[in-house]
Design an enzyme around this catalytic site. Structure first.
Site, mmCIF file in Angstrom:
data_model
loop_
_atom_site.group_PDB
_atom_site.id
_atom_site.type_symbol
_atom_site.label_atom_id
_atom_site.label_comp_id
_atom_site.label_asym_id
_atom_site.label_seq_id
_atom_site.Cartn_x
_atom_site.Cartn_y
_atom_site.Cartn_z
ATOM 1 N N ASP A 77 0.841 -1.191 0.000
ATOM 2 C CA ASP A 77 0.000 0.000 0.000
ATOM 3 C C ASP A 77 0.882 1.249 0.000
ATOM 4 O O ASP A 77 1.833 1.341 0.781
ATOM 5 C CB ASP A 77 -0.916 -0.017 1.223
ATOM 6 C CG ASP A 77 -2.093 0.938 1.050
ATOM 7 O OD1 ASP A 77 -2.480 1.211 -0.095
ATOM 8 O OD2 ASP A 77 -2.618 1.406 2.073
ATOM 9 N N ASP B 213 -8.723 0.304 2.601
ATOM 10 C CA ASP B 213 -7.683 -0.074 3.562
ATOM 11 C C ASP B 213 -8.198 0.294 4.962
ATOM 12 O O ASP B 213 -7.858 1.330 5.507
ATOM 13 C CB ASP B 213 -6.393 0.678 3.216
ATOM 14 C CG ASP B 213 -5.271 0.410 4.196
ATOM 15 O OD1 ASP B 213 -5.281 -0.656 4.824
ATOM 16 O OD2 ASP B 213 -4.387 1.279 4.329
ATOM 17 N N GLU C 171 -9.283 12.430 8.251
ATOM 18 C CA GLU C 171 -9.199 13.745 7.599
ATOM 19 C C GLU C 171 -10.546 14.459 7.584
ATOM 20 O O GLU C 171 -10.631 15.651 7.851
ATOM 21 C CB GLU C 171 -8.776 13.570 6.137
ATOM 22 C CG GLU C 171 -7.336 13.323 5.879
ATOM 23 C CD GLU C 171 -7.154 13.065 4.394
ATOM 24 O OE1 GLU C 171 -7.062 14.023 3.620
ATOM 25 O OE2 GLU C 171 -7.119 11.883 3.991
#
Ligand code: CA
Length: 435
Positions: free
Chosen positions: A137, A244, A382
């Site tokens: 990743d 993820d 975020e």
């Protein structure tokens, strides 16, 4: 493809597909693995409202024009052998499938096997498309890296390496699952104070990450052999949506100095249909020029024809009470494949700069894709700014991070003016309480 891009299969009579199958016309034709209707694991291609049973097609001789090795690979339960054949074979198979499914071709449509080889797309179970040997990743969205970096290092959000190489970590292939698999809230070490002491608790800060995945194909490079950035484009069979799932409280305590570990290894979900690089070729956008003051990448990461994919992405969330009342999932953010700083080709080239071997079926994740806007942030860390700005769902409840019963749905479409939309389908997962 036939000139009009139209197919005789319902739901694909226009090139872009229609109704529930919008984005699944002949222009897309994604590949995956499935089971159901009394048939064990096998490969399929999605066309309109149907799935084409490739095993049945091979068995009945419908694909007899293809090389035997391509037919043998398409009769397998997973895509790995097919992935290993490389881009010339992929193009041959795709052209033949598009010919057989094209509106003017009666070869498959009028054959006795047609009824048996085309099944309704909704009645079957989608599986992982390939055995994933290795999963890596990356961290390739500058908005994501800057946002997350600024939470922890306000004056210095990007580390010195970030604009010079695609930063990544080796993920856990054994816990990659197909869309729809349950997401069990993990246990782990968490701390109240930054320096400990830790206790073993259920994760309290469970998050998703909106990403694109790339499925590697072609002949494996030998250990010690690098894959150039142009060659890398030939080695990427196609793309999926990737979530993820991340345990932020576990991550915060464990990540230094070697990066995420148990915070990321409990589950990773991917959408089951691989949208092929060939289908996506018209949706490529040239890599944006680096800004003034930005470093040029080193030579091995440069390629004049490098590109990003214009895939429009969104994340939607529904709570269990919303689903009980039939309230649709709420879209909480939107971003684009063009929000990446590094291309998948650069990621693959950098991955092998040391001579690392990449095998058919290996999976690369782009990293969370966030845009510049506040509603373009691809994870809750975020979007809610570490939980300081919670979002409100239509059932009136607030979310800083995910609660048990929440369903996260990633969606994506490749878009270009004058061309049909290509759908990536969905990548779903419902959060279950800790076991
Ligand atoms: Ca990630």
């Amino acid at each position: 493809m036939n000139a009009s891009g139209a197919s005789w299969v319902p739901g694909a009579r226009s090139a872009g597909g229609e109704g529930k199958s919008e984005g699944f016309g002949l222009a897309n034709l994604p590949m995956g693995a499935w089971s159901g209707e009394g048939r064990g694991a096998r490969l399929g291609a999605r066309i309109g409202d149907s799935i084409l049973d490739l095993h049945r097609c091979v068995e009945s001789g419908v694909l007899a024009r293809l090389d035997r090795r391509i037919q043998d690979a398409l009769a397998k339960p997973v895509l790995n052998d097919y992935l290993g054949l490389g881009s010339t074979a992929w193009a041959q198979a795709r052209a033949e499938l598009q010919r057989l499914l094209g509106e003017t071709c009666g070869e498959l449509r009028d054959a006795a096997v047609a009824k048996d080889a085309l099944l309704p797309a909704w009645g079957i179970t989608m599986r992982l498309p390939c055995d994933i040997g290795d999963y890596t990743d990356f961290y390739a969205s500058i908005h994501h890296a800057t946002n997350v970096g600024s939470m922890f290092r306000p004056t210095n959000p990007l580390m010195p390496n970030w604009k010079h190489l695609p930063v990544g970590y080796h993920g856990r292939a054994s816990t990659v699952v197909a869309s729809g698999a349950a997401v069990r809230r993990p246990m782990g070490q968490t701390v109240q104070a930054d320096d400990g002491p830790p206790s073993l608790t259920a994760c309290r800060l469970l998050d998703y990450e909106l990403e694109l995945g790339a499925v590697v194909g072609g002949q494996a490079n030998e250990i010690g052999q690098r894959v150039g950035v142009a060659e890398a484009a030939q080695r990427i069979f196609g793309h999926v949506l990737l979530n993820d799932w991340s345990a932020r409280d576990l991550q915060k305590w464990e990540y230094q100095p070697l990066g995420p570990f148990t915070a990321k290894n409990f589950i990773t979900s991917i959408s089951p249909w691989i949208v092929t690089s060939e289908a996506l070729a018209p949706y490529r956008v040239p890599m944006p020029a680096r800004g003034e003051g930005d470093p040029q990448p080193l030579e091995y990461l440069r390629w004049d024809d490098d590109f990003l994919l214009d895939v429009r992405l969104e994340v939607a969330i529904s709570s269990a009470p919303m689903r009980e009342r039939g309230v649709p999932a709420m879209v909480v953010s939107r971003s684009r494949g063009t929000d990446l700083w590094w291309s998948m080709n650069q990621m693959l080239a950098h991955h092998t700069v040391s001579g690392c071997r990449m095998r058919p079926g290996d999976l690369l994740g782009s990293g969370t894709i966030s845009g510049a806007g506040e509603d373009e942030r691809g994870c809750l860390l975020e979007l809610t700014w570490r939980g300081t700005k919670p979002i409100t769902l239509p059932d009136g409840t607030e979310r800083k991070f995910l609660q048990d019963g929440d369903e996260v749905i990633l969606r994506g479409w490749a878009v270009r003016d004058g061309l049909p939309k290509l759908s990536f389908g969905e990548c779903r997962g419902i959060v279950l309480p800790v076991a």
